[in-house]
Enzyme design. Structure first.
Site, PDB file in Angstrom:
ATOM      1  N   TYR A   1     -58.927  18.611  -0.809  1.00  0.00           N
ATOM      2  CA  TYR A   1     -59.161  19.313  -2.070  1.00  0.00           C
ATOM      3  C   TYR A   1     -60.062  20.541  -1.922  1.00  0.00           C
ATOM      4  O   TYR A   1     -60.267  21.281  -2.883  1.00  0.00           O
ATOM      5  CB  TYR A   1     -59.832  18.368  -3.081  1.00  0.00           C
ATOM      6  CG  TYR A   1     -59.052  17.126  -3.398  1.00  0.00           C
ATOM      7  CD1 TYR A   1     -57.884  17.181  -4.152  1.00  0.00           C
ATOM      8  CD2 TYR A   1     -59.484  15.874  -2.942  1.00  0.00           C
ATOM      9  CE1 TYR A   1     -57.162  16.030  -4.445  1.00  0.00           C
ATOM     10  CE2 TYR A   1     -58.769  14.717  -3.232  1.00  0.00           C
ATOM     11  CZ  TYR A   1     -57.603  14.800  -3.975  1.00  0.00           C
ATOM     12  OH  TYR A   1     -56.892  13.673  -4.259  1.00  0.00           O
TER      13      TYR A   1
ATOM     14  N   HIS B   1     -59.205  23.904  -8.457  1.00  0.00           N
ATOM     15  CA  HIS B   1     -60.067  23.001  -9.224  1.00  0.00           C
ATOM     16  C   HIS B   1     -61.455  22.880  -8.591  1.00  0.00           C
ATOM     17  O   HIS B   1     -62.390  22.399  -9.242  1.00  0.00           O
ATOM     18  CB  HIS B   1     -59.408  21.621  -9.276  1.00  0.00           C
ATOM     19  CG  HIS B   1     -59.450  20.962 -10.628  1.00  0.00           C
ATOM     20  ND1 HIS B   1     -59.710  21.632 -11.811  1.00  0.00           N
ATOM     21  CD2 HIS B   1     -59.258  19.656 -10.990  1.00  0.00           C
ATOM     22  CE1 HIS B   1     -59.671  20.786 -12.824  1.00  0.00           C
ATOM     23  NE2 HIS B   1     -59.412  19.578 -12.357  1.00  0.00           N
TER      24      HIS B   1
ATOM     25  N   PHE C   1     -65.010  12.180  -8.254  1.00  0.00           N
ATOM     26  CA  PHE C   1     -63.781  12.831  -8.670  1.00  0.00           C
ATOM     27  C   PHE C   1     -63.991  13.468 -10.047  1.00  0.00           C
ATOM     28  O   PHE C   1     -64.857  13.069 -10.822  1.00  0.00           O
ATOM     29  CB  PHE C   1     -62.573  11.885  -8.655  1.00  0.00           C
ATOM     30  CG  PHE C   1     -62.084  11.607  -7.262  1.00  0.00           C
ATOM     31  CD1 PHE C   1     -61.195  12.455  -6.634  1.00  0.00           C
ATOM     32  CD2 PHE C   1     -62.560  10.499  -6.563  1.00  0.00           C
ATOM     33  CE1 PHE C   1     -60.772  12.220  -5.339  1.00  0.00           C
ATOM     34  CE2 PHE C   1     -62.145  10.250  -5.263  1.00  0.00           C
ATOM     35  CZ  PHE C   1     -61.257  11.118  -4.650  1.00  0.00           C
TER      36      PHE C   1
ATOM     37  N   ASN D   1     -62.654  13.717 -13.034  1.00  0.00           N
ATOM     38  CA  ASN D   1     -62.635  13.111 -14.369  1.00  0.00           C
ATOM     39  C   ASN D   1     -63.767  12.119 -14.623  1.00  0.00           C
ATOM     40  O   ASN D   1     -63.865  11.548 -15.714  1.00  0.00           O
ATOM     41  CB  ASN D   1     -61.281  12.444 -14.649  1.00  0.00           C
ATOM     42  CG  ASN D   1     -60.962  11.333 -13.667  1.00  0.00           C
ATOM     43  OD1 ASN D   1     -61.731  11.087 -12.739  1.00  0.00           O
ATOM     44  ND2 ASN D   1     -59.836  10.665 -13.868  1.00  0.00           N
TER      45      ASN D   1
ATOM     46  N   ASP E   1     -63.817  25.715 -12.840  1.00  0.00           N
ATOM     47  CA  ASP E   1     -62.609  26.534 -12.934  1.00  0.00           C
ATOM     48  C   ASP E   1     -62.217  26.699 -14.397  1.00  0.00           C
ATOM     49  O   ASP E   1     -62.421  25.805 -15.217  1.00  0.00           O
ATOM     50  CB  ASP E   1     -61.466  25.896 -12.143  1.00  0.00           C
ATOM     51  CG  ASP E   1     -61.130  24.492 -12.633  1.00  0.00           C
ATOM     52  OD1 ASP E   1     -62.046  23.646 -12.706  1.00  0.00           O
ATOM     53  OD2 ASP E   1     -59.949  24.235 -12.955  1.00  0.00           O
TER      54      ASP E   1
ATOM     55  N   ASN F   1     -60.979  18.044 -17.682  1.00  0.00           N
ATOM     56  CA  ASN F   1     -61.410  16.653 -17.492  1.00  0.00           C
ATOM     57  C   ASN F   1     -62.847  16.525 -17.022  1.00  0.00           C
ATOM     58  O   ASN F   1     -63.543  15.573 -17.391  1.00  0.00           O
ATOM     59  CB  ASN F   1     -60.470  15.947 -16.508  1.00  0.00           C
ATOM     60  CG  ASN F   1     -59.118  15.649 -17.116  1.00  0.00           C
ATOM     61  OD1 ASN F   1     -58.998  15.498 -18.328  1.00  0.00           O
ATOM     62  ND2 ASN F   1     -58.093  15.577 -16.279  1.00  0.00           N
TER      63      ASN F   1
END
Length: 239
Positions: free
Chosen positions: A14, A19, A64, A66, A91, A112
């Site tokens: 990631y 994001h 993470f 969320n 972002d 989120n």
């Protein structure tokens, strides 16, 4: 004390996602300003240092996206930091790539990470909204933000991260105007002069003529004045 939070997802897969641009910004600040090495704490990666006139803590939640609020809420409670002293880098699909805006309070607009923060610390924290653009349809948003930046984005992305680092001390001091100016200086630097640099000690070039008339030649002989009478000129003509 200020708490700077970079939103993103943990893991190498990631790391270059759109994001994760908030995570990138906080890592850049840590690297450029001599912060302590990141260590595991508050369900995230944590570092401390100084910016401007005070102490700043940096946090990269590893829960993470969320569930980012769990990490931020734990750190905020430990340090007794008010929401107004929390700055979140994230972002923003509603801003064009390379655009950046600051905001305090408001809704989460479906993000989120911000939604989770609202649940754990309330809505009154500050945000640095880092534009990544919109894919054109809401159904494409998840895949878009979880995809790496395109090669064409690298230049403006690096400029934005450099500008954020340049202005980080101003942001920590609460001077949002100077912070935004530092970012703008990187993203839209002043145009360089188009003139030719003069060598040191060289006299400046002479000014150009101010009229279109060509200068007379220096070696052109001046015609002597004709003092003859008309009759003398006529006689000389037929000699």
């Amino acid at each position: 004390m200020r708490l700077f939070v970079g939103l993103g997802n943990p893991g190498a897969q990631y790391a270059r996602n759109r994001h994760n641009i908030g995570w990138m910004a906080v890592e850049r600040i840590a690297a450029d300003h001599g912060f302590s090495p990141f260590r595991s704490r508050f369900q995230g990666r944590f570092s401390e240092g100084r910016l401007g006139g005070g102490k700043v803590a940096l946090l990269l939640p590893t829960t993470f996206m969320n569930r980012s609020g769990q990490s931020v809420g734990e750190a905020a409670r430990f340090f007794k930091v008010d929401p107004a002293d929390i700055v979140v880098f994230h972002d923003e699909i509603d801003l064009a790539p390379g655009k950046l805006k600051c905001k305090t309070g408001g809704g989460h607009a479906g993000h989120n990470g911000l939604r989770s923060l609202h649940s754990h610390v309330g809505p009154d924290y500050a945000r640095v909204r880092m534009g990544v653009g919109h894919p054109g349809h809401k159904d494409r948003v998840p895949g878009y933000v979880l995809h790496d930046f395109a090669r064409a984005d690298e230049e403006w992305l690096d400029d934005m991260l450099r500008g954020i680092s340049d202005g980080a001390s101003n942001l920590a001091d609460g001077d949002t105007g100077r912070f935004l100016n530092a970012v703008a200086q990187r993203l839209t630097p002043p145009r360089p002069s188009t003139g030719t640099r003069r060598a040191e000690g060289q006299d400046p070039a002479p000014a150009a003529p101010t009229t279109d008339e060509a200068p007379a030649s220096d070696d052109a002989a001046e015609e002597p004045e004709d003092t003859r009478s008309p009759l003398e000129r006529l006689v000389d003509r037929f000699r």
